[in-house]
Design an enzyme around this catalytic site. Structure first.
Site, short mmCIF file in Angstrom:
data_model
loop_
_atom_site.label_atom_id
_atom_site.label_comp_id
_atom_site.label_asym_id
_atom_site.label_seq_id
_atom_site.Cartn_x
_atom_site.Cartn_y
_atom_site.Cartn_z
N ASP A 1 0.71 -1.19 0.07
CA ASP A 1 0.09 -0.07 0.09
C ASP A 1 0.95 1.30 0.01
OD1 ASP A 1 -3.24 0.68 0.93
OD2 ASP A 1 -1.79 2.39 1.21
N ASN B 1 -12.59 -3.21 2.21
CA ASN B 1 -13.77 -2.24 2.52
C ASN B 1 -14.88 -2.39 1.21
OD1 ASN B 1 -12.64 -1.16 5.00
ND2 ASN B 1 -11.05 -0.08 3.71
N GLU C 1 -12.33 3.38 -1.54
CA GLU C 1 -11.71 4.44 -2.44
C GLU C 1 -11.60 3.82 -3.80
OE1 GLU C 1 -9.31 6.85 -0.25
OE2 GLU C 1 -10.94 7.68 0.87
N HIS D 1 -9.95 -5.23 -3.57
CA HIS D 1 -8.76 -5.41 -2.78
C HIS D 1 -8.85 -5.85 -1.56
CE1 HIS D 1 -9.94 -0.99 -2.64
NE2 HIS D 1 -9.35 -1.00 -1.53
N HIS E 1 -6.81 -5.74 2.24
CA HIS E 1 -5.59 -5.25 2.94
C HIS E 1 -5.09 -6.13 3.74
CE1 HIS E 1 -6.63 -0.68 2.05
NE2 HIS E 1 -7.91 -1.32 2.03
P1 5GP Z 1 -9.68 1.39 0.27
O1 5GP Z 1 -10.10 2.62 1.28
O2 5GP Z 1 -10.40 1.22 -0.89
O3 5GP Z 1 -9.92 0.03 0.87
O4 5GP Z 1 -8.03 1.43 0.07
C1 5GP Z 1 -7.42 1.87 -1.13
C2 5GP Z 1 -6.06 1.74 -0.51
O5 5GP Z 1 -5.26 1.94 -1.97
C3 5GP Z 1 -5.63 3.06 0.34
O6 5GP Z 1 -4.95 2.22 1.65
C4 5GP Z 1 -4.34 3.42 -0.58
O7 5GP Z 1 -3.43 4.07 0.32
C5 5GP Z 1 -4.00 2.66 -1.57
N1 5GP Z 1 -3.84 3.13 -2.96
C6 5GP Z 1 -4.36 4.07 -3.49
N2 5GP Z 1 -3.57 4.38 -4.77
C7 5GP Z 1 -2.53 3.66 -4.54
C8 5GP Z 1 -1.48 3.47 -5.46
O8 5GP Z 1 -1.33 4.13 -6.67
N3 5GP Z 1 -0.50 2.69 -5.34
C9 5GP Z 1 -0.76 1.95 -4.21
N4 5GP Z 1 0.46 1.15 -3.81
N5 5GP Z 1 -1.65 2.15 -3.23
C10 5GP Z 1 -2.59 2.94 -3.54
#
Ligand code: 5GP
Length: 124
Positions: free
Chosen positions: A39, A97, A105, A110, A112
């Site tokens: 991440d 999520n 987001e 995905h 985590h």
């Molecule tokens: P969500 O809130 O959708 O569960 O998590 C999205 C995750 O994607 C966040 O933890 C954020 O830091 C990660 N993320 C967003 N854009 C990028 C990216 O371009 N590269 C990487 N490696 N992680 C990303």
């Protein structure tokens, strides 16, 4: 901004671009079903994102539409990554999520994977 998990899959989402190699990422693991990378904004000492190779908006979409093979392949990949990183004995956390209340987001499923330290209670 949280996403609407009922929207159709968007081929231009960030993780689709990462899968196509259009946005750089560090490959932690890859097989036929899954791709894993760190991440960009880690929330624990170890914070890995594991994504399916298929086009699924969320866990909801994946659980409804993915084939048994895709689901088995993805779940096995997540377990394999945790074992490879020595996380089973100390323990770790998985989180997916979904939608606004989940704080999702990026509209590509995905998981985590957090580890490398005690993680405290499930929800702060
Ligand atoms: P969500 O809130 O959708 O569960 O998590 C999205 C995750 O994607 C966040 O933890 C954020 O830091 C990660 N993320 C967003 N854009 C990028 C990216 O371009 N590269 C990487 N490696 N992680 C990303």
């Amino acid at each position: 901004m949280p996403i609407d998990p009922t929207q159709p899959y968007d081929d231009d989402n960030i993780f689709a671009k990462i899968l196509r190699g259009e946005i750089p990422s560090t490959r932690i693991y890859e097989d036929e079903w899954a791709y894993a990378f760190p991440d960009i904004n880690p929330q624990a000492k170890l914070h890995i994102l594991v994504i399916p190779k298929g086009k699924y908006v969320s866990w909801d979409d994946f659980s409804a539409r993915a084939s048994a093979e895709e689901i088995a392949g993805f779940v096995r990949a997540v377990g394999h990554i945790a074992r490879e990183h020595g996380l089973v004995e100390p323990g770790y956390r998985l989180l997916a999520n979904v939608g606004a209340h989940g704080g999702q987001e990026v509209p590509h499923l995905h998981v985590h994977l957090f580890g490398g330290q005690p993680l405290g209670r499930m929800i702060a």
